[in-house]
Scaffold this motif. Structure first.
Motif, PDB file in Angstrom:
ATOM      1  N   LEU A 124      -5.805  -5.194 -10.949  1.00  0.00           N
ATOM      2  CA  LEU A 124      -6.280  -5.051  -9.573  1.00  0.00           C
ATOM      3  C   LEU A 124      -6.339  -6.402  -8.875  1.00  0.00           C
ATOM      4  O   LEU A 124      -6.028  -6.516  -7.682  1.00  0.00           O
ATOM      5  CB  LEU A 124      -7.663  -4.385  -9.555  1.00  0.00           C
ATOM      6  N   GLU A 175      -4.575  -7.338  -5.336  1.00  0.00           N
ATOM      7  CA  GLU A 175      -5.380  -7.683  -4.163  1.00  0.00           C
ATOM      8  C   GLU A 175      -5.350  -9.165  -3.801  1.00  0.00           C
ATOM      9  O   GLU A 175      -5.946  -9.573  -2.820  1.00  0.00           O
ATOM     10  CB  GLU A 175      -6.840  -7.251  -4.384  1.00  0.00           C
ATOM     11  N   ASP A 198      -4.876   5.546  -7.030  1.00  0.00           N
ATOM     12  CA  ASP A 198      -4.519   4.905  -8.299  1.00  0.00           C
ATOM     13  C   ASP A 198      -5.753   4.310  -8.974  1.00  0.00           C
ATOM     14  O   ASP A 198      -5.950   4.443 -10.181  1.00  0.00           O
ATOM     15  CB  ASP A 198      -3.502   3.782  -8.070  1.00  0.00           C
ATOM     16  N   VAL A 199      -6.561   3.614  -8.183  1.00  0.00           N
ATOM     17  CA  VAL A 199      -7.751   2.967  -8.739  1.00  0.00           C
ATOM     18  C   VAL A 199      -8.732   4.016  -9.255  1.00  0.00           C
ATOM     19  O   VAL A 199      -9.274   3.901 -10.353  1.00  0.00           O
ATOM     20  CB  VAL A 199      -8.435   2.076  -7.679  1.00  0.00           C
ATOM     21  N   TYR A 205       0.870   0.957  -4.330  1.00  0.00           N
ATOM     22  CA  TYR A 205      -0.452   1.031  -4.946  1.00  0.00           C
ATOM     23  C   TYR A 205      -1.471   1.509  -3.909  1.00  0.00           C
ATOM     24  O   TYR A 205      -1.449   1.054  -2.756  1.00  0.00           O
ATOM     25  CB  TYR A 205      -0.760  -0.371  -5.485  1.00  0.00           C
ATOM     26  N   GLY A 206      -2.321   2.458  -4.301  1.00  0.00           N
ATOM     27  CA  GLY A 206      -3.283   2.987  -3.356  1.00  0.00           C
ATOM     28  C   GLY A 206      -4.634   3.282  -3.976  1.00  0.00           C
ATOM     29  O   GLY A 206      -4.844   3.117  -5.186  1.00  0.00           O
ATOM     30  N   LEU A 207      -5.532   3.759  -3.139  1.00  0.00           N
ATOM     31  CA  LEU A 207      -6.894   4.057  -3.574  1.00  0.00           C
ATOM     32  C   LEU A 207      -6.915   5.075  -4.711  1.00  0.00           C
ATOM     33  O   LEU A 207      -7.665   4.932  -5.687  1.00  0.00           O
ATOM     34  CB  LEU A 207      -7.708   4.587  -2.388  1.00  0.00           C
ATOM     35  N   PRO A 245       0.833  -1.213   0.000  1.00  0.00           N
ATOM     36  CA  PRO A 245       0.000   0.000   0.000  1.00  0.00           C
ATOM     37  C   PRO A 245       0.860   1.252   0.000  1.00  0.00           C
ATOM     38  O   PRO A 245       1.932   1.282   0.602  1.00  0.00           O
ATOM     39  CB  PRO A 245      -0.799  -0.111   1.305  1.00  0.00           C
ATOM     40  N   ARG A 268     -10.784   0.925  -1.521  1.00  0.00           N
ATOM     41  CA  ARG A 268      -9.974   0.503  -2.662  1.00  0.00           C
ATOM     42  C   ARG A 268     -10.415  -0.871  -3.161  1.00  0.00           C
ATOM     43  O   ARG A 268     -10.546  -1.110  -4.362  1.00  0.00           O
ATOM     44  CB  ARG A 268      -8.504   0.470  -2.243  1.00  0.00           C
ATOM     45  N   GLN A 269     -10.643  -1.784  -2.231  1.00  0.00           N
ATOM     46  CA  GLN A 269     -11.022  -3.132  -2.627  1.00  0.00           C
ATOM     47  C   GLN A 269     -12.452  -3.195  -3.151  1.00  0.00           C
ATOM     48  O   GLN A 269     -12.767  -4.021  -4.017  1.00  0.00           O
ATOM     49  CB  GLN A 269     -10.820  -4.092  -1.452  1.00  0.00           C
ATOM     50  N   ARG A 322      -9.563   3.198   3.903  1.00  0.00           N
ATOM     51  CA  ARG A 322      -9.105   3.448   2.525  1.00  0.00           C
ATOM     52  C   ARG A 322      -8.868   2.121   1.799  1.00  0.00           C
ATOM     53  O   ARG A 322      -9.154   1.991   0.612  1.00  0.00           O
ATOM     54  CB  ARG A 322      -7.844   4.307   2.515  1.00  0.00           C
ATOM     55  N   GLY A 323      -8.352   1.147   2.539  1.00  0.00           N
ATOM     56  CA  GLY A 323      -8.177  -0.176   1.952  1.00  0.00           C
ATOM     57  C   GLY A 323      -9.492  -0.824   1.591  1.00  0.00           C
ATOM     58  O   GLY A 323      -9.614  -1.480   0.545  1.00  0.00           O
TER      59      GLY A 323
END
Length: 604
Positions: A370, A374, A341-342, A337-339, A215, A475-476, A471-472
């Motif tokens: 992704l 993940e 980015d998505v 990689y983080g939120l 992350p 993101r997921q 945030r994770g």
């Protein structure tokens, strides 16, 4: 060297390239093409693709014509071949008239073994007439994925290469690429008229590369930690999505004492060329770049490839990370990689040109990327499965070394989705991640007070998780298609996938990061780590000799010898030319050219 139709491919491999045996599918590919057969070859970066056309060109009568988009690297490719005693030349737009005429004369006189051409040269009728007047041994189409219109490196000039077979029906063709799914491979075969060619698909596994994804948390500081603790003094490539980020990251590294250079399409061509040349010729330089950099880079001792932004596809990620460890030594592929980015990638797809089918294809590429980020399973297995190949857990990627937990995130998902639903349906409002998390944590910020969000029934229901954990979760949810972004402000909206979750009809499993990120095998992956103690100073002395020789000749150091060859020399300490000639990677020409210099360096 003169082409010798009496020589076997194995003779040429030993005499010219200094290797005792072919690797993997090389022998079968070389025999097939040398015998006049067409081939489509998929082989990972560092797997030895070049030998698959270079050796057939040397044993067949005529000149091997190599179609390559890598104009900026042709000089280095030709220099590397000439160091082996192979007569090579190139024709591209960087040459003046006299230089082109000299190469053309060499081609017509049969004084070349290999001729490199940029694909656009084949649009010039004079080039076609030139080729028709000479004797061609084979056509090699390098970086063949450039023909894929939906690929990440599409080159329109590649589409015309299907005509090669029409003009030269008796000349074998070999198309090569390091990155292609089954669908991309089929597209390459169709567009290049290679459907009846023999297809060779090597394993995509690169066991010497350690894949790690973590992350984002101050990504430049994370990158600095990677370089200082694991790769001090090593050559590396850092990929960023934007030109601005490239320049800022390069400046940051330089300020921290790391020799770093920027590379992107917005820089003046001479600056790009100079930076690329320095990266190739000097040890320990870090190149910070957009994806405009890297295709065809033959530097074998790149010890790490880092991504500070999420790649758009697994194919792009695999090709970029494959530039690490071409010499087979331990190397790192690291991604932060983080939120954001998505959110950014989803927004770019929505704003992209093209019809619905095109956007759907881009979304599929992103979804696969992704899924790799993940996964709670082995990264290597996930990568191999994407390319249609089986794999066993590698024991060397981050998910193998420090397995993440899989947890039931259904309730957390419902809390996030309910917040988005209530903002949209009850207040006719849309917000980004920050405001949603503040509501869930019960923070009475100015913005929460301004919009009266503390009166929502979901206010404060998320105190069981931290801001980073929320945030994770978000993101997921985006990765699993339950949230989407909308508008210029990149606010969240629900999707059809979110309905069964809100109704309690679907379980949502999520990934929880391990407490400590996985580290590599040791605190450094520098080549001398694996050397006997007494050989390490010898290896360094050989590197110094190689660097001085490369500067004197104006070529990259790896053109002289690869690190793997120097390591073997340092370990075995050959006492004479005969013993030196038995080292892997030292052919006849290099032995004659550099043998005495190596022995002198050993004597020192």
């Amino acid at each position: 060297m003169l082409p010798d139709t009496a020589a076997t491919p194995l003779d040429v491999l030993r005499r010219v390239f200094g290797y005792d045996a072919f690797r993997g599918d090389q022998a079968e590919i070389v025999e097939h093409v040398a015998g006049g057969g067409d081939a489509l070859v998929l082989m990972p970066t560092g797997g030895g693709k070049s030998l698959c056309y270079q050796i057939p060109a040397l044993v067949r009568p005529g000149v091997g014509v190599v179609i390559s988009p890598l104009i900026a690297l042709m000089q280095d490719q030709v220099d590397a071949l000439r160091a082996l005693g192979v007569r090579a030349g190139f024709l591209n737009s960087t040459q003046d008239l006299d230089e082109r005429r000299l190469v053309e004369q060499e081609f017509l006189a049969g004084e070349l073994d290999l001729l490199y051409l940029a694909p656009e040269r084949l649009r010039v009728e004079s080039t076609v007439r030139l080729l028709e007047r000479g004797k061609i041994a084979l056509f090699a189409i390098d970086e063949a994925h450039c023909v894929s219109q939906w690929g990440h490196d599409f080159r329109p000039d590649y589409l015309m290469l299907s005509h090669l077979h029409e003009r030269w029906p008796d000349v074998p063709r070999i198309a090569l690429t390091a990155t292609a799914t089954a669908a991309t491979r089929a597209e390459i075969a169709t567009r290049l008229d290679l459907e009846s060619a023999k297809h060779f698909v090597a394993s995509f596994d690169r066991p010497n590369i350690q894949y790690r994804i973590e992350p984002k948390n101050e990504p430049r500081r994370q990158l600095l930690d990677l370089i200082r603790t694991e790769h001090p003094g090593d050559a590396g490539i850092v990929y960023c999505l934007s030109r601005k980020s490239v320049e800022q990251t390069a400046e940051f590294l330089v300020a921290q004492g790391i020799p770093a250079l920027p590379y992107h399409a917005g820089l003046d061509a001479p600056v790009r060329a100079a930076n690329q040349a320095r990266f190739l010729r000097e040890d320990g330089v870090v190149m910070v770049a957009t994806i405009a950099f890297g295709m065809g880079i033959d530097k074998p001792d790149v010890r790490f490839v880092a991504h500070l932004d999420l790649p758009k596809s697994v194919e792009g990620y695999y090709q970029e990370t494959g530039r690490a460890g071409r010499d087979g030594l331990p190397s790192t592929a690291w991604l932060a990689y983080g939120l954001a980015d998505v959110v950014q990638q989803r927004k770019m797809i929505d704003d992209s040109e093209g019809d619905r089918a095109h956007k759907h294809r881009l979304s599929q590429h992103l979804d696969a990327m992704l899924a790799l980020c993940e996964t709670v399973q082995c990264r290597r297995v996930q990568l191999l499965n994407y390319f249609g190949q089986p794999g066993e857990p590698c024991g060397n990627c981050d998910t193998c070394l420090a397995p993440p937990e899989s947890w039931d995130g259904t309730v957390a998902a419902q809390k996030v989705l309910s917040t988005v639903f209530r903002l949209d349906r009850e207040r006719r409002q849309k917000f980004g991640a920050g405001q949603i998390i503040d509501i869930l944590l019960g923070k009475r910020t100015q913005k929460v007070e301004q919009f009266d969000h503390h009166s929502l029934s979901v206010f404060g229901v998320g105190a069981d998780l931290s801001e980073a954990e929320w945030r994770g979760v978000i993101r997921q949810l985006m990765a699993q298609g339950m949230l989407s972004v909308e508008g210029n402000y990149q606010t969240f909206v629900l999707t059809e996938e979110s309905r069964p979750v809100l109704r309690g009809e679907r379980q949502v499993m999520m990934r929880r990061e391990p407490k400590k990120a996985a580290r590599s095998r040791s605190r450094g992956t520098k080549p001398q780590v694996d050397l006997p103690a007494e050989a390490a100073p010898v290896f360094e002395r050989l590197r110094e000799w190689r660097g001085a020789t490369a500067r004197e000749q104006g070529v990259p150091a790896y053109v002289i010898f690869h690190d793997a060859t120097l390591r073997e020399i340092a370990t075995r300490k050959p006492a004479d030319l005969a013993a030196l000639g038995r080292i892997s990677g030292i052919g006849e020409n290099k032995l004659a050219k550099y043998g005495e210099g190596v022995l002198a360096a050993l004597a020192d």
